[in-house]
Design an enzyme around this catalytic site. Sequence first.
Site, PDB file in Angstrom:
ATOM      1  N   CYS A 144      -4.801   2.554  -3.697  1.00  0.00           N
ATOM      2  CA  CYS A 144      -3.553   3.028  -3.086  1.00  0.00           C
ATOM      3  C   CYS A 144      -2.396   2.066  -3.328  1.00  0.00           C
ATOM      4  CB  CYS A 144      -3.709   3.275  -1.581  1.00  0.00           C
ATOM      5  SG  CYS A 144      -4.857   4.590  -1.193  1.00  0.00           S
ATOM      6  N   HIS A 159       0.865  -1.181   0.000  1.00  0.00           N
ATOM      7  CA  HIS A 159       0.000   0.000   0.000  1.00  0.00           C
ATOM      8  C   HIS A 159       0.909   1.241   0.000  1.00  0.00           C
ATOM      9  CE1 HIS A 159      -2.821   2.919   1.810  1.00  0.00           C
ATOM     10  NE2 HIS A 159      -3.790   2.096   1.482  1.00  0.00           N
ATOM     11  N   GLN A 169      -4.308  -5.356   6.832  1.00  0.00           N
ATOM     12  CA  GLN A 169      -5.287  -6.271   6.236  1.00  0.00           C
ATOM     13  C   GLN A 169      -5.263  -7.655   6.870  1.00  0.00           C
ATOM     14  OE1 GLN A 169      -7.634  -5.384   4.296  1.00  0.00           O
ATOM     15  NE2 GLN A 169      -6.918  -3.393   3.571  1.00  0.00           N
ATOM     16  N   ASP A 171       3.182  -4.687   7.979  1.00  0.00           N
ATOM     17  CA  ASP A 171       1.945  -3.936   7.817  1.00  0.00           C
ATOM     18  C   ASP A 171       0.794  -4.924   7.961  1.00  0.00           C
ATOM     19  OD1 ASP A 171      -0.284  -2.615   7.002  1.00  0.00           O
ATOM     20  OD2 ASP A 171       0.551  -1.862   5.113  1.00  0.00           O
ATOM     21  N   LYS A 199     -10.420  -0.720  10.432  1.00  0.00           N
ATOM     22  CA  LYS A 199     -10.575  -1.907   9.598  1.00  0.00           C
ATOM     23  C   LYS A 199     -10.933  -3.138  10.432  1.00  0.00           C
ATOM     24  CE  LYS A 199      -7.159  -0.360   6.186  1.00  0.00           C
ATOM     25  NZ  LYS A 199      -7.874   0.109   5.001  1.00  0.00           N
TER      26      LYS A 199
HETATM   27  C1  LIG Z   1      -2.302  -2.890   3.465  1.00  0.00           C
HETATM   28  C2  LIG Z   1      -2.633  -1.525   3.998  1.00  0.00           C
HETATM   29  N1  LIG Z   1      -1.702  -0.801   4.626  1.00  0.00           N
HETATM   30  C3  LIG Z   1      -1.957   0.425   5.128  1.00  0.00           C
HETATM   31  C4  LIG Z   1      -3.189   0.999   5.007  1.00  0.00           C
HETATM   32  C5  LIG Z   1      -3.404   2.388   5.536  1.00  0.00           C
HETATM   33  O1  LIG Z   1      -4.321   2.418   6.572  1.00  0.00           O
HETATM   34  P1  LIG Z   1      -4.862   3.818   7.131  1.00  0.00           P
HETATM   35  O2  LIG Z   1      -5.362   4.571   5.939  1.00  0.00           O
HETATM   36  O3  LIG Z   1      -5.940   3.445   8.069  1.00  0.00           O
HETATM   37  O4  LIG Z   1      -3.730   4.514   7.802  1.00  0.00           O
HETATM   38  C6  LIG Z   1      -4.212   0.297   4.363  1.00  0.00           C
HETATM   39  C7  LIG Z   1      -5.540   0.911   4.198  1.00  0.00           C
HETATM   40  O5  LIG Z   1      -6.130   0.964   3.152  1.00  0.00           O
HETATM   41  C8  LIG Z   1      -3.925  -0.995   3.831  1.00  0.00           C
HETATM   42  O6  LIG Z   1      -4.863  -1.699   3.191  1.00  0.00           O
END
Ligand SMILES: Cc1ncc(COP(=O)(O)O)c(C=O)c1O
Lengths: 147, 420
Positions: free
Chosen positions: B366, B123, B204, B201, B227
């Site tokens: 993203c 992401h 997900q 990370d 999430k």
């Molecule tokens: C794999 C992953 N990492 C990071 C994020 C970022 O999360 P946040 O926007 O809540 O900071 C997301 C959210 O879409 C994600 O899917």
Amino acid sequence: MASEQDIYEEHVLDHYEDPYHRGPLNGATHAHEADNPLCGDQIHIDLKLTPDGKVVDAWFDGEGCVISQASASMLVETIEGKTLEELQQFSAQNMLALFGPKLTPNRQKCCLLSWRVLQSAIHSPLNPSDDELGGPSFSGPSLGEES
Amino acid sequence: MPTLTHCRDDFPILQRSVADGIPLAFLDNAASTQRPQSVINAITDCYERYYANVHRGIHTLSEESTTRYEKSRTSLARFVNAEHDHEIIYTAGATAAINTVARSWGNENVTANDTILLTIAEHHANIVPWQQLAASVGCRIEFLPLQDDFNIETDAVRSALERFQPKMFAFTAASNVLGTTFPVTEWTRLAHEHGSTVLIDAAQSAPHQVMDVQAWNADFVVFSGHKVCGPNGIGVLYGKEKLLEAMPPFLGGGGMIRRVTTDGFEPAELPDKFEAGTPPIVEAIALESAVEYVTAIGLDEIEKHEQRLATHADTGLRQIEGLRMIGPETRDRNGIVSFVLNHAHSHDVAHALDASGIAVRAGHHCTMPLHRALGTSATTRASFYFYNTMDEADRLIAAVAEVQKKFAPTGRKRQPRSSG
Ligand SMILES: Cc1ncc(COP(=O)(O)O)c(C=O)c1O
């Protein structure tokens, strides 16, 4: 919420499947392309302008959603024969009206992509010696009045 | 076959209808989930009965808020199986947590000769902070490529670690597009063998799979509250005590200091050192309710249920001619199903599905570098959570088949423009 039937009117789908002047234009004098990074829509526009700034030929190419591609087809169809002044006066509102069905703000961006590309294309000569048509020199009143 | 559909009654928003009375099928859970009544109640309960700023007041409300805020930290430490409560740092979200590591740990430990290793499936939240670090210290960034089967073999990880000797290996536990999940413990062990620090990370994976940061042996783990049925505006940075202690504070301000003079400051101990300013108090308290809720259902059950739904949707969607699935065919996956149609752009697909009451996401989610590697600028993504049903998966399949038909070429002819 715009319902599905509202925006995918018959004439929109017609333009999507059977677009007007889709492809490259040999002998183009002006061209520009841009994308909408959010959704990946891409539009390229080729123009052939006469020395006094009339659109003799306009073609587009691109990739993206129905709205972005059908609206580009409608736009190149409508601008042939127009003068530079008329193109400059063709506003975003005019573009949305040309498209027809009412769009939500997010989908308006798809529709306005080709319009933005056109507004840049008229300032983007392919051969720098054609520069008198582009750039600041043509934002003066004289050229529009001549045509 | 066990189902979790009884949980739906706990979610007020899932009772609503959209588009002319059609029941809502919410399949955009990878972007953000919905909240059960217990989480909503935790928020109103705090505001109605005991809300005040934390760590500051000597009055009843502040004491109560502080107690609840710190109790939340203890619950979250248990949720991820951290050794110490103070290894749980509350941030604004996964993004803020990665930025904290990239800036604080990164500036302290990474130099121009170092490499940061990422995967192409990251992401933007796990790419851009490292690019910002690279811009400031001059380090290199390398990306592990994706194989044709939408996976990354551990052998490829091993050889990249050997070749690049990275200072940091930061990777996602589960892709937010492909449905691929990565073997976190194995990759972490390999990275450590090659002297690399590891950030995972878990944005997900935290909502869907049991998390055990000690078994993973990860150095840093991040995820977002919204999430996992929690409120937005809060996320977790887990870090090993030793690493966090050695790191300089990231944001400066109230709450993160032991003492301030006109000459400078002395930082507070963990976890306060990384929680400058008034923290997300209500959000932390409600996040505790959220993780209690999903823990009570059982993350193993949740994962199994989602896999069943995603497998069903995946199988059904693959029958549609002209549909290209962007994800592995193996069942070693999560509840995310992404695809492209040859006749319809993802924007039009999402628009048309919305008219059938189905919420999906269209675009690059993203992950622009990943989409470029996949040779497409946009995909349509359906992402399931435990409150989704087989019926919703069937509705998705039927609606996508319908969209593909609707936009298929039929020999239309444009009417010449009427002049004047
Ligand atoms: C794999 C992953 N990492 C990071 C994020 C970022 O999360 P946040 O926007 O809540 O900071 C997301 C959210 O879409 C994600 O899917």
